[in-house]
Design a protein around this motif. Structure first.
Motif, PDB file in Angstrom:
ATOM      1  N   UNK A 143      -4.705   1.245  -3.116  1.00  0.00           N
ATOM      2  CA  UNK A 143      -3.842   1.957  -2.178  1.00  0.00           C
ATOM      3  C   UNK A 143      -3.836   3.434  -2.528  1.00  0.00           C
ATOM      4  N   UNK A 144      -3.694   4.262  -1.499  1.00  0.00           N
ATOM      5  CA  UNK A 144      -3.606   5.706  -1.693  1.00  0.00           C
ATOM      6  C   UNK A 144      -2.733   6.274  -0.594  1.00  0.00           C
ATOM      7  N   UNK A 145      -2.101   7.407  -0.882  1.00  0.00           N
ATOM      8  CA  UNK A 145      -1.284   8.032   0.142  1.00  0.00           C
ATOM      9  C   UNK A 145      -0.856   9.424  -0.257  1.00  0.00           C
ATOM     10  N   UNK A 146      -0.511  10.237   0.762  1.00  0.00           N
ATOM     11  CA  UNK A 146      -0.073  11.610   0.535  1.00  0.00           C
ATOM     12  C   UNK A 146       1.389  11.758   0.950  1.00  0.00           C
ATOM     13  N   UNK A 147       2.179  12.467   0.144  1.00  0.00           N
ATOM     14  CA  UNK A 147       3.567  12.790   0.447  1.00  0.00           C
ATOM     15  C   UNK A 147       4.349  11.498   0.679  1.00  0.00           C
ATOM     16  N   UNK A 148       4.949  11.289   1.867  1.00  0.00           N
ATOM     17  CA  UNK A 148       5.657  10.038   2.137  1.00  0.00           C
ATOM     18  C   UNK A 148       4.729   8.848   1.891  1.00  0.00           C
ATOM     19  N   UNK A 149       3.437   9.038   2.161  1.00  0.00           N
ATOM     20  CA  UNK A 149       2.452   7.993   1.870  1.00  0.00           C
ATOM     21  C   UNK A 149       2.303   7.722   0.389  1.00  0.00           C
ATOM     22  N   UNK A 150       2.638   8.719  -0.441  1.00  0.00           N
ATOM     23  CA  UNK A 150       2.657   8.490  -1.880  1.00  0.00           C
ATOM     24  C   UNK A 150       3.776   7.544  -2.264  1.00  0.00           C
ATOM     25  N   UNK A 151       4.931   7.689  -1.592  1.00  0.00           N
ATOM     26  CA  UNK A 151       6.026   6.743  -1.813  1.00  0.00           C
ATOM     27  C   UNK A 151       5.622   5.347  -1.346  1.00  0.00           C
ATOM     28  N   UNK A 152       4.961   5.264  -0.193  1.00  0.00           N
ATOM     29  CA  UNK A 152       4.498   3.978   0.330  1.00  0.00           C
ATOM     30  C   UNK A 152       3.572   3.310  -0.672  1.00  0.00           C
ATOM     31  N   UNK A 153       2.679   4.104  -1.243  1.00  0.00           N
ATOM     32  CA  UNK A 153       1.764   3.584  -2.264  1.00  0.00           C
ATOM     33  C   UNK A 153       2.535   3.104  -3.486  1.00  0.00           C
ATOM     34  N   UNK A 154       3.513   3.897  -3.920  1.00  0.00           N
ATOM     35  CA  UNK A 154       4.317   3.516  -5.079  1.00  0.00           C
ATOM     36  C   UNK A 154       4.992   2.166  -4.848  1.00  0.00           C
ATOM     37  N   UNK A 155       5.536   1.959  -3.644  1.00  0.00           N
ATOM     38  CA  UNK A 155       6.195   0.691  -3.336  1.00  0.00           C
ATOM     39  C   UNK A 155       5.214  -0.478  -3.415  1.00  0.00           C
ATOM     40  N   UNK A 172       0.713  -8.011  -4.832  1.00  0.00           N
ATOM     41  CA  UNK A 172      -0.138  -8.303  -5.994  1.00  0.00           C
ATOM     42  C   UNK A 172      -1.617  -8.142  -5.696  1.00  0.00           C
ATOM     43  N   UNK A 173      -2.004  -8.067  -4.425  1.00  0.00           N
ATOM     44  CA  UNK A 173      -3.418  -7.917  -4.080  1.00  0.00           C
ATOM     45  C   UNK A 173      -3.930  -6.510  -4.353  1.00  0.00           C
ATOM     46  N   UNK A 174      -3.034  -5.546  -4.486  1.00  0.00           N
ATOM     47  CA  UNK A 174      -3.427  -4.145  -4.697  1.00  0.00           C
ATOM     48  C   UNK A 174      -3.603  -3.893  -6.188  1.00  0.00           C
ATOM     49  N   UNK A 175      -4.762  -3.402  -6.582  1.00  0.00           N
ATOM     50  CA  UNK A 175      -5.092  -3.249  -8.001  1.00  0.00           C
ATOM     51  C   UNK A 175      -4.556  -1.979  -8.637  1.00  0.00           C
ATOM     52  N   UNK A 176      -4.470  -0.902  -7.864  1.00  0.00           N
ATOM     53  CA  UNK A 176      -4.082   0.401  -8.422  1.00  0.00           C
ATOM     54  C   UNK A 176      -3.675   1.308  -7.279  1.00  0.00           C
ATOM     55  N   UNK A 177      -2.965   2.397  -7.613  1.00  0.00           N
ATOM     56  CA  UNK A 177      -2.487   3.298  -6.584  1.00  0.00           C
ATOM     57  C   UNK A 177      -2.720   4.761  -6.915  1.00  0.00           C
ATOM     58  N   UNK A 178      -3.152   5.525  -5.909  1.00  0.00           N
ATOM     59  CA  UNK A 178      -3.360   6.970  -6.011  1.00  0.00           C
ATOM     60  C   UNK A 178      -2.296   7.655  -5.177  1.00  0.00           C
TER      61      UNK A 178
END
Length: 306
Positions: A143-155, A172-178
Motif C-alpha cells: 500500500x502507498x499513499x500521499x497526505x490523507x492517503x498516507x493515513x489510509x495506508x497507515x490504517x 493482513x494481505x498488505x505486506x508493507x506501507x509507503x
C-alpha cells in the motif's frame, strides 16, 4: 456513460539504482460496484505491458484529488514491474459531491474500504482489464499513499484509531506501507495506536511542509514514525521540500510550489527499493538504507530507521 480506455506509453527514465523501465498500459476507468458502501468505485489501473507474477500496489490519493493524479510516481512504479490500482475516494472533487454530503465525513473509513474492495475484486478488475489476465501476483500486495492517503495506508498496515467508531481497519494481505507526507496527528486521529504486528513502513516527508496554525513543524508529518514503537520502519525527510515532495502530484496540478528533479529522483529511488524489498525480496533497500545512514545527498536532510 463511462468509457473504458487502454493506453500504452513510454515510461519515465529509471534512476541510477533502478532496473530498466518498461512500457506500460493503463486501463481507465475500471468500475467496481460496492453494494456494502452503496456506491461505485472508479479505478485507474496501470501495469507493465509485459511480464507475469506482477505484485500489486494499492495507491490512495491525497484529500480531494483523484485516481488521475500522482502519475509521476504510479507510472514509474508500473514501469518497474507493479500493477498500480488507484481508486477515486468519496471526497474527491472529481466526483462533484457537495462538501456537505454526509458521506464525506466518513472518508477516513471509506477510503480504506475502497482499497480493500479493490483487493477483494481482482477477478472483476481483470475482467474489465483483460490485458492483466493471468499476470497478477494476488498474494503480493503493498500500500502507498500521499497526505490523507498516507493515513489510509497507515490504517491498512496497523494504525488503530480509538477516537473513531471503527478502531481497526488493517488488512493482513498488505505486506508493507509507503506513506508520503502523511497528515500526522490531527483532529480525529489524535490518539493513533499501532498494533504490535503492524507491517513495515517507510515515511517520506518534506522539511518545509509547514502550515502555520495546522502543522507548525514539519515533524508533524513524521508522527507515524516517531509515535510508533519498533519497526521495521524508516523515515526520510527531504531538504527544502513542501507537501508534494518536488513533483509527486503531477504536471496537471499547480499546487507544487517547489518542483525538484533531485528530490523526485530520491523519492523514486527510496520508494522503489523499499517496495522491491517487500514485494520481490531484492536487496536494493538494504544497500540504499546503509548508504543513506552513512552519508546522505544534500536533498535528503534526515534519514533514520528503527
Amino acid at each position: 456513460a463511462l468509457g473504458l480506455g487502454v493506453a500504452a506509453s513510454a515510461a519515465p527514465a529509471a534512476t541510477a539504482t533502478a532496473t530498466a523501465s518498461a512500457p506500460i498500459v493503463t486501463v481507465n476507468p475500471v468500475v467496481l460496484k460496492d453494494a456494502a458502501q452503496g456506491k461505485e468505485i472508479l479505478l485507474r489501473v496501470t501495469a507493465p505491458r509485459d511480464g507475469k507474477q506482477l505484485p500489486i500496489i494499492l495507491f490512495s490519493h491525497g484529500a480531494q484529488y483523484s485516481k488521475d493524479d500522482y502519475l509521476p510516481l504510479t507510472e514509474f512504479w508500473a514501469s518497474h514491474g507493479y500493477v498500480v490500482i488507484q481508486p477515486t475516494h468519496i471526497e474527491s472533487r472529481a466526483l462533484g459531491l457537495s462538501r456537505e454530503d454526509s458521506r464525506i465525513k466518513d472518508a477516513w473509513k471509506s477510503r480504506v474500504l475502497d482499497l480493500r474492495k479493490a483487493l477483494d475484486s481482482l477477478d472483476e478488475i481483470v475482467r474489465q482489464a483483460p490485458v492483466l489476465k493471468g499476470r497478477l501476483d494476488s498474494k503480493t500486495v503493498l500500500a502507498a499513499g500521499h497526505s490523507f492517503g498516507g493515513h489510509t495506508t497507515a490504517a491498512l498496515i496497523g494504525a488503530q484509531m480509538p477516537d473513531m467508531p471503527v478502531t481497526d481497519l488493517s488488512d493482513s494481505r498488505v505486506r508493507a506501507g509507503l506513506m508520503l507526507a502523511p497528515p500526522g496527528i490531527m483532529p480525529g486521529f489524535l490518539n493513533v495506536k499501532w498494533k504490535a504486528d503492524s507491517k513495515p513502513a517507510l515515511s517520506i516527508v518534506g522539511m518545509d511542509d509547514v502550515i502555520p496554525g495546522f502543522n507548525d513543524d514539519w515533524k508533524a508529518h513524521a508522527q507515524y514514525y516517531y509515535e510508533r514503537q519498533g519497526g521495521p520502519q524508516c523515515l526520510a525527510a527531504m531538504t527544502g521540500m513542501k507537501h508534494y515532495l518536488g513533483g509527486t502530484l503531477g504536471t496537471n496540478r499547480t499546487e507544487e510550489k517547489t518542483p525538484s528533479a533531485e528530490s523526485m529522483q530520491q523519492v523514486e529511488r527510496l520508494s522503489l527499493a523499499f517496495l522491491d524489498y517487500y514485494a520481490k525480496g531484492t536487496k536494493d533497500w538494504e544497500t540504499v538504507r546503509t548508504e543513506l545512514l552513512a552519508s546522505r545527498p544534500p536533498i535528503v536532510g534526515l534519514f533514520e530507521c528503527k
